[in-house]
Scaffold this active site. Structure first.
Site, PDB file in Angstrom:
ATOM      1  CE  LYS A 318      20.398   4.903  13.147  1.00 27.92           C
ATOM      2  NZ  LYS A 318      20.725   3.448  12.839  1.00 27.92           N
ATOM      3  CD  GLU A 396      17.142  -0.031  27.555  1.00 24.28           C
ATOM      4  OE1 GLU A 396      18.087  -0.791  27.922  1.00 24.28           O
ATOM      5  OE2 GLU A 396      16.382  -0.303  26.622  1.00 24.28           O
ATOM      6  CD  GLU A 526      23.535  -6.640  26.841  1.00 25.82           C
ATOM      7  OE1 GLU A 526      22.358  -6.398  27.153  1.00 25.82           O
ATOM      8  OE2 GLU A 526      24.270  -5.806  26.270  1.00 25.82           O
TER       9      GLU A 526
END
Length: 622
Positions: A318, A396, A526
């Site tokens: 996907k 991850e 982030e």
């Protein structure tokens, strides 16, 4: 020569080409469009028909190969830009042959040219080794257009999405590239069933047979590297040189896991009693659902699919809704390589359908493992959703990497290292230097050197343009998030040394902030953009505490020439990967993965197969 019918799956880059036949396997669903292509034209050298090609005597060649250590062991795939007699410097050295300035992102109309590739060995990749373009010499090549795949790929066939189509746009221009199949839960279930059926035969193939298929996929990826890289740059925005390197990076995993597939060793366990013998073996998990990100749209697919196939699993990919075309180009290479029907499936979908498609993959009992690369928030949702089926999970997720410069560091290494870590892919990587800690005794010198390097080396523009090293932010949502983060941090007291203001469109200027404090948004979140945030520190103990004061733990970097300090800091950092005097840590031979909310599981290395296999214990009574 008869004119073939253009399949509905095909979308050309140009509206006025001359149709020509192309030698492809019988299962091919695309044709090549050309404009007077020379019969000597190499099929590997392809760019879109919308690009202009002009001769250049100073054209660099882009050489992609594994970097090889002195012992001959392959250690890293990266792109090296060289000239006829000169190579680029190890970090951020702009070649003097690049005399044409990069056009501004808002007014630029220049288009790229490229040359052939060759093999080169190098050991110190940097941002300068990912130039923004390659060149075609018009004395040898002419413009050509190549069809792009837009349908879903299920059970070895190109099919329409039940939800219609959704547009894919170029983030640098806002122009629509293509309309892609919008898959629904129905399509996903069809793909799961196809993968489940294919598992029964794929898992029984010998490791040697599977390895042969993997090596063929590697060959097809490298053969079509330039076309895939051009497509990747169009939908992702990164410089073409980086895209070329990423295709090679993806290909490297197929070679690595083709070799590792033959080393899935079991164990012989000494028995405590004389009437028993005990062993362990590894067996494929089954169907793997692979959800991949937009920032490395073929690199992450390559890393996951290669391991899954080597272990004997089948998969459903996907891809991110921003970059599905690269995923479809990847599976086209798998098709040409002879990967059996149902073994690799691709189900793109629009943003509106992401949650329902993700839920279908999580909820299906026929999916035995889900591997996801992306944001921590989405990863947490997927993790919780998989609970009902108790499937294996590999995550991850996001990072908040510290980059520490100690007083003993050599600034002529640390500054180029920071540039390479921070500004690759316009800062849109999970392992980028997010918080740059610099010792107070060298702070001013480091900031001055970094500012000079940024001014000299970083050029914004469309990734297909000559000289560009910084492309656009992927979409408006990410751009607004970045802009807000910088503004809030400046309002809280951070100082803008350079950048920090909109350039128009999705282009954000390379920005340098000093006076950053740990509680500012730019240090806590982030960043995912070309913003270097500098924080001062006084002692080793202080900076280790600050570096570890985060719920993320993917990667960390530091520069020091104190051997004792190197050991202490490397062990103390709470991250899954540490770069010591080295900014580029990702390679097929090493395990990639993090701690804390950065996820769990490892990709690459010999450990990458563990995610896609089950350890079975067998006890014999004698």
């Amino acid at each position: 020569m008869p004119v073939p019918t253009i399949p509905t799956n095909f979308q050309p880059f140009s509206t006025t080409p001359r149709i020509s036949q192309r030698h492809t396997p019988a299962t091919a669903t695309t044709i090549s469009l050309s404009l007077g292509i020379s019969q000597h034209h190499s099929p590997g050298n392809r760019l879109s028909n919308s690009q202009l090609h002009s001769p250049s005597t100073s054209a660099p060649r882009y050489n992609l190969s594994p970097a090889v250590s002195s012992g001959g062991t392959t250690t890293q795939q990266h792109l090296q830009a060289t000239h006829n007699t000169t190579t680029t410097s190890q970090h951020l050295h702009q070649s003097t042959t690049h005399t044409t300035p990069a056009p501004s992102p808002s007014t630029s109309t220049a288009t790229p040219t490229t040359s052939s590739t060759s093999q080169h060995i190098s050991q110190a990749p940097s941002i300068s080794q990912y130039p923004a373009h390659s060149r075609y010499n018009t004395a040898q090549f002419y413009r050509m257009a190549e069809g792009i795949m837009t349908k879903a790929f299920i059970k070895g066939s190109w099919v329409e999405g039940s939800g219609g189509t959704f547009p894919v746009t170029d983030p640098a221009t806002g122009e629509e590239i293509a309309k892609v199949a919008d898959c629904t839960v129905q399509d996903v279930n069809t793909a799961i069933e196809a993968a489940s059926v294919a598992t029964e035969t794929w898992r029984l193939k010998s490791v040697k047979e599977r390895a042969a298929v993997l090596l063929k996929v590697r060959e097809e990826l490298l053969k079509d590297k330039e076309r895939i890289a051009t497509l990747l740059t169009r939908e992702n925005g990164k410089p073409l040189g980086e895209s070329m390197g990423e295709v090679g990076f993806a290909a490297s995993f197929f070679e690595w896991f083709a070799e590792e597939a033959r080393r899935q060793y079991g164990e012989t366990i000494p028995s405590a009693v004389p009437t028993k013998r005990m062993i362990t073996i590894r067996q494929p998990v089954g169907v793997a659902a692979l959800i991949t990100p937009w920032n490395f749209p073929i690199g992450m697919i390559g890393r996951k699919v290669s391991a899954a196939l080597a272990a004997g699993c089948t998969c459903i990919i996907k891809p991110a809704e921003d970059t599905p075309l690269t995923a479809l180009a990847f599976v086209r290479a798998c098709e040409r390589a002879g990967v059996p029907a149902g073994v690799v499936n691709v189900v793109p979908c629009s943003r509106a359908r992401v949650q329902e498609v993700g839920a279908a993959l999580c909820d299906s009992p026929k999916v035995q493992i889900l591997s996801f690369t992306g944001s921590t928030g989405v990863g947490q949702w997927l993790y919780s959703r998989c609970g009902s089926t108790m499937k294996k999970i590999s995550m991850e997720l996001g990072g908040n990497a510290p980059f520490i410069v100690f007083p003993t560091a050599k600034l002529d290494q640390a500054i180029p290292g920071a540039m390479a870590s921070k500004f690759r892919n316009t800062g849109q990587t999970c392992v980028t230097a997010n918080r740059i800690f610099v010792h107070e005794s060298i702070h001013d010198a480091f900031v001055s050197g970094l500012e000079a390097a940024m001014t000299k080396e970083l050029k914004m523009g469309r990734g297909l343009e000559a000289g560009v090293t910084q492309g656009p932010i992927i979409n408006q949502r990410q751009y607004d998030r970045l802009d807000k983060m910088v503004k809030e941090s400046v309002a809280a007291g951070a100082t803008v040394v350079r950048g920090g203001m909109s350039c128009g469109g999705l282009f954000y200027p390379p920005t340098l902030l000093t006076g950053v404090k740990p509680n500012m948004p730019i240090a806590q979140q982030e960043i995912f953009g070309p913003v270097a945030a500098i924080l001062k520190f006084k002692t080793e103990e202080e900076v280790i505490r600050l570096a570890n004061t985060t719920d993320r733990g993917l990667a960390g970097y530091f520069y020091s020439n104190d051997l004792g300090q190197v050991w202490r800091v490397a062990e103390a950092l709470e991250v899954g990967m540490v770069g010591v005097n080295e900014p580029m840590v990702s390679t097929c031979e090493a395990p990639f993965g993090g701690f804390k909310l950065s996820g769990f599981g490892k990709e690459g290395s010999k450990h990458g197969l563990d995610e896609y296999s089950n350890l079975k214990y067998i006890c014999f009574g004698i």
